[in-house]
Enzyme design. Structure first.
Site, short mmCIF file in Angstrom:
data_model
loop_
_atom_site.label_atom_id
_atom_site.label_comp_id
_atom_site.label_asym_id
_atom_site.label_seq_id
_atom_site.Cartn_x
_atom_site.Cartn_y
_atom_site.Cartn_z
N ASP A 1 7.82 3.35 -9.21
CA ASP A 1 8.01 3.70 -10.62
C ASP A 1 9.15 2.84 -11.17
O ASP A 1 10.00 2.36 -10.42
CB ASP A 1 8.36 5.19 -10.71
N ASP B 1 0.21 -4.22 -4.09
CA ASP B 1 -1.00 -3.41 -4.26
C ASP B 1 -0.76 -1.97 -3.79
O ASP B 1 -1.33 -1.50 -2.80
CB ASP B 1 -2.17 -4.01 -3.48
N HIS C 1 -7.54 -5.84 -0.72
CA HIS C 1 -6.31 -5.04 -0.65
C HIS C 1 -5.22 -5.75 0.14
O HIS C 1 -4.03 -5.63 -0.20
CB HIS C 1 -6.65 -3.69 -0.01
N SER D 1 0.83 -1.20 0.00
CA SER D 1 0.00 0.00 0.00
C SER D 1 0.87 1.26 0.00
O SER D 1 1.67 1.45 -0.91
CB SER D 1 -0.96 -0.04 1.20
#
Length: 489
Positions: free
Chosen positions: A236, A220, A294, A192
């Site tokens: 990224d 996730d 999640h 998360s």
């Protein structure tokens, strides 16, 4: 070898960053970051360094590794840890584990920095992952980053704190790097908001050393408010040599999806499609189902250490589930999870795989069923409430039932001569090779209706797949329709 634990509790002093957002140890808060997190739409500034929430005093690093003759714990401030760092074998791989937002966790009181402190219960998955890593991999160092103090504020406040946590972790890791830890041996993973912390860590180490770390894994990654955040402050592809991302909650029925949609790594894995997890559908409320979606990713990742799961590159989950991506040939597959390994040098792409709740390790073989038909008769297409079961029978007479009436619209309303579908079978089912396949239909209104399937091909999605073809041999009505291999008598 004995497991010896060294707990590094970095004592975080009450030191405010100056007006320029700078600090003598972790450096300056980037102006771009201050604009993003200090203005519209976030309207939250990072809390002062060493006071991430003011509850536990800041970030705690719990480091563990295998060492034959040592077992000790250490509590000190940043300036007096040199002697302790020398105990680490810097030749080992370093795995850094980072949790996400903790606001919904159960309130508890813990002894932190010598004080009984109100905080929240830390999730168990970090310790579960650490445990299984040592069961399977001796030569590894594990660091659990505990930043609950900065993660128990509101979501956007915790989001703003991610840079501070990342910089604290960079300072911590540099102590090991300066003693010989290779950048390529660093693997940072987070769930998360923790996934974005991992990305910032990778980006900062690249800027400081001019070289990327080995790997960043995002479990996730958090989605809310990240649509306008620059790549330097989130996960990224520029964060590491390999960035792999695992999606389990990219679509929500209640609110903005918790998990980040789209492709943000070199390899993005969409588990069970990446939107909703089958294991969560049995929960009573939608909100519990969404949270379950999640957090399922951490369980899948922990289990992946022990059980290799194969994923296949495909354009979409719809194409995957329809059997349009069914061969690992031409380097289309990869081992998903902790033991990630692409087949060949092609690491980029969108990958899909399935799990099962039938076994503890969740491991499933995605199995393709390819049907050849005569073309569905009109009378069969009009049938209502027809049930269908596939019974797989192994050469050793082991059986497995797949109850799936969702096949019926495809089988009986399609004019295609060939169509495929993919279903998960537990890795340990030990059902292959098959001796025959039986299909049982229930509630068929007329015994005169002919069943349109004449041949079934089956193969597993893995490097060395099980492949077999079965032709229909049974012609009787209202009994299991039997398919056998052509060589069988």
């Amino acid at each position: 070898m004995l497991l010896n634990i060294l707990g590094f509790f970095i004592v975080l002093l009450e030191v405010e960053a100056n007006a320029d957002g700078c600090d003598g140890v972790i450096g300056c808060l980037p102006e771009k970051y201050r604009r993003v997190f200090g203005g519209v739409p976030i309207r939250k500034k990072p809390l002062s360094r060493f006071n991430l929430g003011g509850k536990s005093g800041g970030v705690i690093f719990n480091a563990t590794w295998i060492e034959p003759d040592s077992s000790f714990s250490y509590l000190s401030n940043r300036s007096s840890t040199d002697d302790v760092f020398k105990k680490l074998n810097a030749k080992n791989k370093m795995v850094v584990i980072i949790h996400g937002w903790q606001i919904a966790n159960t309130p508890v009181k813990e002894m932190i920095n010598g004080k009984l402190t109100e905080t929240v219960q830390l999730g168990t998955w970090q310790n579960d992952l650490e445990k299984v890593l040592f069961e399977k991999h001796d030569e590894v160092n594990v660091v659990i980053v505990d930043w609950r103090a900065g993660a128990t504020v509101g979501y956007r406040g915790a989001m703003a704190n991610t840079w501070i946590v990342a910089r604290e972790t960079v300072v911590f890791l540099k102590a090991f790097i300066n003693r010989g830890l290779a950048l390529e041996d660093i693997h940072v993973l987070g769930h998360s908001l923790g996934a974005h912390v991992a990305g910032i860590i990778g980006n900062n180490l690249k800027l400081e050393f001019g070289k990327k770390i080995g790997r960043v894994s995002g479990l996730d990654p958090a989605a809310p408010s990240y649509d306008e955040v620059p790549g330097a402050f989130m996960i990224d592809t520029h964060n590491a040599e390999l960035v792999d991302v695992y999606h389990t909650d990219t679509k929500s029925r209640l609110w903005s999806n918790a998990g980040l949609p789209g492709q943000h790594g070199h390899a993005d894995f969409y588990v069970n499609g990446g939107e909703d997890q089958p294991r969560c559908k049995k929960l009573k409320t939608i909100s519990k189902q969404e949270l379950c979606d999640h957090f399922s990713v951490v369980d899948y990742f922990v289990q992946s250490v022990k059980s290799p799961t194969y994923a296949i590159r495909c354009g979409s989950f719809e194409e995957f589930i329809a059997g349009k991506c069914k061969s690992c040939g031409r380097r289309k597959c990869a081992v998903a999870g902790y033991n990630y390994q692409p087949f060949g040098n092609h690491k980029d792409g969108k990958f899909f795989y399935q799990t099962t709740e039938e076994t503890k390790d969740k491991c499933a073989k995605s199995t393709v069923f390819e049907f050849k038909t005569f073309g569905a008769p009109e009378s069969f297409a009009k049938q209502n409430n027809v049930s269908l079961e596939l019974k797989l029978v192994s050469n050793e007479s082991k059986t497995r039932i797949i109850k799936d009436s969702s096949l019926l619209p495809t089988i009986f309303n399609s004019r295609r001569k060939t169509f495929s579908l993919v279903r998960p079978i537990p890795c340990g089912a030990d059902i292959f090779p098959l001796e025959r396949i039986e299909i049982l239909l229930g509630d068929v209104q007329s015994a005169r209706i002919s069943f349109p399937i004449r041949q079934i091909k089956i193969f597993t999605i893995e490097p060395r797949p099980y492949r077999a073809k079965f032709k229909r041999v049974s012609r009787k009505k209202n009994v299991p329709i039997v398919f056998r291999r052509p060589t069988d008598k």
